[in-house]
Design an enzyme around this catalytic site. Structure first.
Site, short mmCIF file in Angstrom:
data_model
loop_
_atom_site.label_atom_id
_atom_site.label_comp_id
_atom_site.label_asym_id
_atom_site.label_seq_id
_atom_site.Cartn_x
_atom_site.Cartn_y
_atom_site.Cartn_z
N ARG A 140 0.86 -1.18 0.00
CA ARG A 140 0.00 0.00 0.00
C ARG A 140 0.90 1.24 0.00
NH1 ARG A 140 -4.14 0.67 4.83
NH2 ARG A 140 -2.27 1.38 5.90
N TYR A 160 -1.94 11.99 6.88
CA TYR A 160 -2.11 10.67 7.48
C TYR A 160 -1.37 9.62 6.64
CZ TYR A 160 -3.70 6.01 7.30
OH TYR A 160 -3.67 4.66 7.22
N ASP A 176 -4.86 3.94 0.61
CA ASP A 176 -5.85 4.26 1.64
C ASP A 176 -6.22 5.74 1.54
OD1 ASP A 176 -7.41 4.43 3.88
OD2 ASP A 176 -5.87 3.75 5.31
N HIS A 189 -8.53 7.05 3.45
CA HIS A 189 -8.83 7.37 4.85
C HIS A 189 -10.03 8.31 5.00
CE1 HIS A 189 -7.82 7.15 9.09
NE2 HIS A 189 -7.04 6.14 8.73
N GLU A 228 -9.02 2.26 -0.66
CA GLU A 228 -9.58 1.97 0.67
C GLU A 228 -10.28 3.18 1.27
OE1 GLU A 228 -6.56 0.24 3.10
OE2 GLU A 228 -7.30 1.20 4.92
N GLU A 284 -12.77 -0.90 8.26
CA GLU A 284 -12.01 -0.88 9.52
C GLU A 284 -12.78 -0.20 10.64
OE1 GLU A 284 -8.47 1.13 7.88
OE2 GLU A 284 -8.83 2.74 9.31
N ARG A 331 -13.24 -5.01 5.15
CA ARG A 331 -12.00 -4.94 5.93
C ARG A 331 -12.20 -4.97 7.44
NH1 ARG A 331 -9.24 -0.87 6.07
NH2 ARG A 331 -7.22 -1.84 6.30
N GLU A 336 -3.90 -7.04 5.80
CA GLU A 336 -2.92 -5.99 6.10
C GLU A 336 -1.94 -6.50 7.15
OE1 GLU A 336 -4.58 -2.31 7.56
OE2 GLU A 336 -2.61 -1.34 7.65
N TRP A 339 -10.52 12.41 8.76
CA TRP A 339 -9.10 12.11 8.52
C TRP A 339 -8.94 10.67 8.07
CZ3 TRP A 339 -5.55 8.70 10.92
CH2 TRP A 339 -6.09 7.95 12.00
C1 CS2 Z 1 -5.28 2.68 8.72
C2 CS2 Z 1 -4.94 2.70 10.18
O1 CS2 Z 1 -4.02 0.72 8.49
C3 CS2 Z 1 -5.00 1.33 8.09
O2 CS2 Z 1 -5.70 0.97 7.19
O3 CS2 Z 1 -6.48 3.19 8.33
O4 CS2 Z 1 -3.70 3.33 10.32
C4 CS2 Z 1 -5.94 3.35 11.11
O5 CS2 Z 1 -5.95 4.72 10.95
C5 CS2 Z 1 -5.63 3.01 12.53
O6 CS2 Z 1 -5.51 1.65 12.66
C6 CS2 Z 1 -6.69 3.57 13.46
O7 CS2 Z 1 -6.67 2.95 14.68
MG MG Z 2 -7.20 2.29 6.55
#
Ligand code: CS2
Ligand code: MG
Length: 402
Positions: A147, A159, A210, A212, A236, A262, A283, A339, A402
């Site tokens: 990724r 991020y 990602d 996000h 993602e 997530e 996910r 992941e 975010w």
């Molecule tokens: C992210 C994470 O790995 C991912 O896909 O989105 O860094 C996520 O922000 C954190 O696990 C939040 O706890």
């Molecule tokens: Mg993520």
């Protein structure tokens, strides 16, 4: 076999983890992850005050019944705190059942459906050159999927980009870090990153990205379209997972595959996305979606609708959660990818485990149960430290996802 003890252990070997450890009258122990990043003590107290007293004396073999007892019994259903607490109990009970049977948990789930669990690494950098160097590092380590996350020119911090490359960690400090966001700068930049990456690594490497949750549906549709020439494995969290009709709009405009999950905690929170075939990968995780029992239910629904798994596996998902995920990953028919963000040495010391990485695959432990434990003496050396996830603001100061 009765549960005789239930301990909730909070430890911070570089980052916070909450772990439930159950012991039975036969001397068998089991562990479950209950970590909710940035809100850890809410789950710790939910478990300690409201769940632990109900577990003592219960039959450790009754996994489904215990799940229903805690879920239906709470009356206040779903949500990350409740589902993480139930997940910890469920995971620990599967661990115990595996140990009692003398089998790794994946054998209880139907046995292997594949030889290994394909994982993706998280290559990040401030510049495209840095990201490509990091991607090459993962490729050299044997990864088949990476990724790619890059700083956006003109934005001070983003991020997914950190100084520590192998151990990316977004939670830190006694107040949230503030990032500044510009959708236009981002949308203009990302296709350039993937154009360079495809040129450098050829057509075979699976590449992921990602978003996000930072776009609107029509912006995500534009991104998906602009990335089509570079055939991503997935895009993602293109938009927040709240207003799910938005996914239809993205779907109607692009063939870039979509992954989400997530922040989703239950089958009811993703059923429409799955049944509508609005996503390609779900996910959700063992810890945040009610344990092995409930996540398998989500994956089974997904299997009927061309949706594959892609469990979140960032550093806040402890080695206990990762161990449990691998037993599911290797056994379900519709596995997609897993992941894998590596944990630090201190974390690995607190959670000794038998899973291992080779040639782009993770292998679950072959020991009975989950093949992971918590070293309580080591855990006690790392007391809890408050740590917050960041927030995001537009250039004019407006709060933004975010
Ligand atoms: C992210 C994470 O790995 C991912 O896909 O989105 O860094 C996520 O922000 C954190 O696990 C939040 O706890
Ligand atoms: Mg993520």
């Amino acid at each position: 076999m009765k549960i005789t003890e239930a301990k909730v252990i909070v430890t911070c070997p570089g980052r916070n983890f909450v772990t439930l450890k159950l012991t039975t009258d036969e001397g068998i122990t089991g562990v479950g992850d209950a970590t909710l990043n940035g809100r850890e003590l809410a789950v710790e107290s939910y478990l300690r005050e409201h769940v632990v007293p109900l577990l003592i004396g219960r039959d450790a073999h009754r996994i489904e019944d215990t799940w229903q007892y805690l879920f239906q019994g709470a009356y206040w259903r779903r949500g990350p705190v409740t589902m993480s607490a139930i997940a910890a109990v469920d995971t620990a009970l599967w661990d115990i059942k595996g140990k009692a049977a003398g089998l790794p948990v994946y054998q209880l789930l139907g046995g292997r459906s594949r030889d290994g669990v394909t994982v993706y690494g998280h290559a990040n950098g401030e510049t495209v050159d840095e990201v490509l160097t990091e991607t090459a590092r993962f490729v050299d380590l044997g990864y088949r999927a990476v990724r790619l996350q890059c700083g956006v020119p003109g934005l001070a911090s983003t991020y997914g980009v950190s100084a520590d490359k192998m151990f990316y960690e977004p939670a830190k400090g006694s107040a949230p870090e503030e990032n500044v966001w510009s959708t236009e700068k981002y949308l203009n930049f990302v296709p350039r990153l993937f154009a360079r990456a495809r040129e450098e690594f050829g057509p075979e490497l699976a590449m992921l990205h990602d978003v996000h949750h930072r776009l609107t549906p029509v912006e995500a549709a534009r991104l998906g379209r602009s990335l089509e020439p570079y055939h991503l494995f997935w895009m993602e969290d293109p938009v927040p997972a709240d207003l799910q009709e938005g996914f239809r709009l993205i779907r109607e405009h692009t063939t870039t595959p979509i992954a989400v999950g997530e922040v989703i905690n239950s089958i009811w929170d993703c059923a429409d996305l799955i049944r509508g075939q609005l996503i390609d990968f779900i996910r959700c995780t063992v810890v945040h979606a009610g344990g092995i029992t409930h996540l398998r239910r989500i994956f089974d629904l997904a299997a009927l609708h061309h949706v594959r798994s892609g469990s979140h596996g960032a550093t806040d998902l402890s080695p206990v959660c990762l161990s449990a995920a691998l037993h599911l990953d290797v056994s379900i028919p519709n596995f997609g990818i897993q992941e894998y963000m590596r944990h630090t040495e201190a974390t690995d010391e607190v959670f000794p485990h038998g899973y291992h990485f080779a040639e782009g695959y993770l292998q679950p432990s072959e020991e009975p149960g989950l093949g992971v434990d918590i070293d309580e003496a080591a855990a006690a050396r790392y007391p809890y430290q408050p740590a917050y996830l960041p927030v995001n603001r537009l250039e004019d100061g407006t709060m933004h996802p975010w």
